[in-house]
Scaffold this active site. Sequence first.
Site, PDB file in Angstrom:
ATOM      1  N   PRO A   9     -50.491  69.867 -44.004  1.00  0.00           N
ATOM      2  CA  PRO A   9     -49.802  68.569 -44.021  1.00  0.00           C
ATOM      3  C   PRO A   9     -50.006  67.855 -45.350  1.00  0.00           C
ATOM      4  CG  PRO A   9     -51.811  68.436 -42.691  1.00  0.00           C
ATOM      5  CD  PRO A   9     -51.674  69.870 -43.117  1.00  0.00           C
TER       6      PRO A   9
ATOM      7  N   GLN B 220     -49.361  65.828 -36.779  1.00  0.00           N
ATOM      8  CA  GLN B 220     -50.703  65.346 -37.112  1.00  0.00           C
ATOM      9  C   GLN B 220     -50.787  63.835 -36.917  1.00  0.00           C
ATOM     10  OE1 GLN B 220     -52.493  64.747 -41.070  1.00  0.00           O
ATOM     11  NE2 GLN B 220     -53.967  66.343 -40.518  1.00  0.00           N
TER      12      GLN B 220
ATOM     13  N   CYS C 180     -58.635  62.541 -44.262  1.00  0.00           N
ATOM     14  CA  CYS C 180     -57.961  61.759 -45.315  1.00  0.00           C
ATOM     15  C   CYS C 180     -58.964  60.851 -46.040  1.00  0.00           C
ATOM     16  CB  CYS C 180     -56.820  60.936 -44.716  1.00  0.00           C
ATOM     17  SG  CYS C 180     -55.975  59.994 -46.015  1.00  0.00           S
TER      18      CYS C 180
ATOM     19  N   LYS D 216     -58.518  68.494 -38.271  1.00  0.00           N
ATOM     20  CA  LYS D 216     -58.560  68.907 -39.678  1.00  0.00           C
ATOM     21  C   LYS D 216     -59.659  68.094 -40.343  1.00  0.00           C
ATOM     22  CE  LYS D 216     -55.580  69.764 -43.715  1.00  0.00           C
ATOM     23  NZ  LYS D 216     -55.831  68.640 -44.636  1.00  0.00           N
TER      24      LYS D 216
ATOM     25  N   ASP E 194     -57.664  75.162 -52.292  1.00  0.00           N
ATOM     26  CA  ASP E 194     -57.487  75.999 -53.481  1.00  0.00           C
ATOM     27  C   ASP E 194     -56.876  77.374 -53.216  1.00  0.00           C
ATOM     28  OD1 ASP E 194     -58.630  73.906 -54.813  1.00  0.00           O
ATOM     29  OD2 ASP E 194     -60.583  74.859 -55.114  1.00  0.00           O
TER      30      ASP E 194
HETATM   31  C1  LIG Z   1     -50.447  64.287 -51.945  1.00  0.00           C
HETATM   32  C2  LIG Z   1     -51.302  64.810 -50.829  1.00  0.00           C
HETATM   33  C3  LIG Z   1     -51.044  64.380 -49.522  1.00  0.00           C
HETATM   34  C4  LIG Z   1     -51.841  64.846 -48.466  1.00  0.00           C
HETATM   35  N1  LIG Z   1     -51.555  64.434 -47.180  1.00  0.00           N
HETATM   36  C5  LIG Z   1     -52.302  64.914 -46.151  1.00  0.00           C
HETATM   37  C6  LIG Z   1     -52.003  64.551 -44.791  1.00  0.00           C
HETATM   38  O1  LIG Z   1     -51.057  63.810 -44.494  1.00  0.00           O
HETATM   39  N2  LIG Z   1     -52.803  65.059 -43.813  1.00  0.00           N
HETATM   40  C7  LIG Z   1     -53.859  65.902 -44.099  1.00  0.00           C
HETATM   41  O2  LIG Z   1     -54.564  66.338 -43.187  1.00  0.00           O
HETATM   42  N3  LIG Z   1     -54.137  66.272 -45.361  1.00  0.00           N
HETATM   43  C8  LIG Z   1     -53.389  65.811 -46.377  1.00  0.00           C
HETATM   44  N4  LIG Z   1     -53.652  66.235 -47.638  1.00  0.00           N
HETATM   45  C9  LIG Z   1     -54.696  67.260 -47.870  1.00  0.00           C
HETATM   46  C10 LIG Z   1     -54.103  68.670 -47.861  1.00  0.00           C
HETATM   47  O3  LIG Z   1     -53.535  68.989 -46.607  1.00  0.00           O
HETATM   48  C11 LIG Z   1     -55.192  69.708 -48.199  1.00  0.00           C
HETATM   49  O4  LIG Z   1     -56.218  69.588 -47.249  1.00  0.00           O
HETATM   50  C12 LIG Z   1     -55.770  69.532 -49.585  1.00  0.00           C
HETATM   51  O5  LIG Z   1     -54.763  69.270 -50.549  1.00  0.00           O
HETATM   52  C13 LIG Z   1     -56.555  70.787 -50.008  1.00  0.00           C
HETATM   53  O6  LIG Z   1     -55.729  71.920 -50.028  1.00  0.00           O
HETATM   54  P1  LIG Z   1     -55.164  72.563 -51.413  1.00  0.00           P
HETATM   55  O7  LIG Z   1     -56.358  72.808 -52.289  1.00  0.00           O
HETATM   56  O8  LIG Z   1     -54.438  73.799 -50.968  1.00  0.00           O
HETATM   57  O9  LIG Z   1     -54.255  71.527 -52.021  1.00  0.00           O
HETATM   58  C14 LIG Z   1     -52.910  65.745 -48.719  1.00  0.00           C
HETATM   59  C15 LIG Z   1     -53.147  66.179 -50.034  1.00  0.00           C
HETATM   60  C16 LIG Z   1     -52.370  65.713 -51.080  1.00  0.00           C
HETATM   61  C17 LIG Z   1     -52.658  66.202 -52.479  1.00  0.00           C
END
Ligand SMILES: Cc1cc2nc3c(=O)[nH]c(=O)nc-3n(C[C@H](O)[C@H](O)[C@H](O)COP(=O)(O)O)c2cc1C
Length: 323
Positions: free
Chosen positions: A15, A69, A99, A138, A201
């Site tokens: 998400p 979510q 968050c 999460k 990552d």
């Molecule tokens: C712009 C942005 C918005 C996000 N919005 C949510 C969200 O609405 N709900 C959530 O559980 N995580 C949210 N996340 C976290 C991501 O789901 C994820 O856990 C985090 O970016 C780490 O994964 P990655 O390294 O693949 O980016 C957000 C992250 C970013 C950068």
Amino acid sequence: MKIGNTEIGKVALAPLAGITDMAFRRICRSFGAGYAETEMVSAKALSFNDKKSFELMELSEDEHPCGIQLFGSEPNVISNAAVLAKNEGADVIDVNMGCPAPKIAGNGSGSALMKNPKLCGEIVAAIKSKVDLPVTVKIRKGFDSENVNAAEVAKICEQNGADAIIVHGRTRQQYYSGKCDLDIIKTVKSAVSVPVIGNGDVKDIKSAQKMLEYTGCDAVMVARAALGNPWIFRTLKEYFDKGIIINPPSHEDKLKIMREHIELVCSYKGERLGMLQSRKQIAWYLKGFNGAAKFRNEAGTVSTLDDMYSLIDRVLCYQAENK
Ligand SMILES: Cc1cc2nc3c(=O)[nH]c(=O)nc-3n(C[C@H](O)[C@H](O)[C@H](O)COP(=O)(O)O)c2cc1C
């Protein structure tokens, strides 16, 4: 890999607030993401009948399984919201316990919940008592480096009925910087018997494979690496299903995918709002192109689909001239 009885495959779209709308989820699903979730939706706002929050929960018929979510901190409010999410067609209810944003965590929701593991359990139990859907949480590694308690929170959630745990291997303090800690995901995996989805990552075959092999997690969730790059799901799926390494799409194909994606956004939201919200998406798609810096700046000014078509023509011309 299943959450409850819901098959979700090995690679899911995470998400992302303001990004994983219906259009983006559908594009990622078409490239092989086995599962996706809406961005976080405020349980409190739903209790006030907030129209925008209901819109965030809308799912299209062809995007199941899809999770909705929710965020909040009151078991009663969040479990009532789960009933509404079920009515919207959610296959899974996911609770945001990660968050870091002050306006969310400052209200005791999101990552702040990790400071109160008992409350995390109560939230899961309240949802399970009201809806017969799989429930996931999460979580993060912990709130900060002094409070690394992902395994404790995961266990309490499992004891209260959680059907799977999603772990992002960073603390709240880290936001999105620093390295994702694979060891904490491994620790969570050995602490619970429900499936664990690793997050943080994952950006290519190597990082996805490492996450799966090193931590033993059951699936991975991709967030930032999917931005302007939805074909990452095809790359990962082909590799994990068939052991095949496929080439990335050509420049022409990337722009074709972008065009389809943004047209879909506009078909849902109307051209004016759709294009405004798509500027950042267009900029992400243009990463790696010749002249990207200039074209990405221009992406910040597109207001109509015609503006985008003309930008695509100019990008293609420039690629041909600057091979
Ligand atoms: C712009 C942005 C918005 C996000 N919005 C949510 C969200 O609405 N709900 C959530 O559980 N995580 C949210 N996340 C976290 C991501 O789901 C994820 O856990 C985090 O970016 C780490 O994964 P990655 O390294 O693949 O980016 C957000 C992250 C970013 C950068």
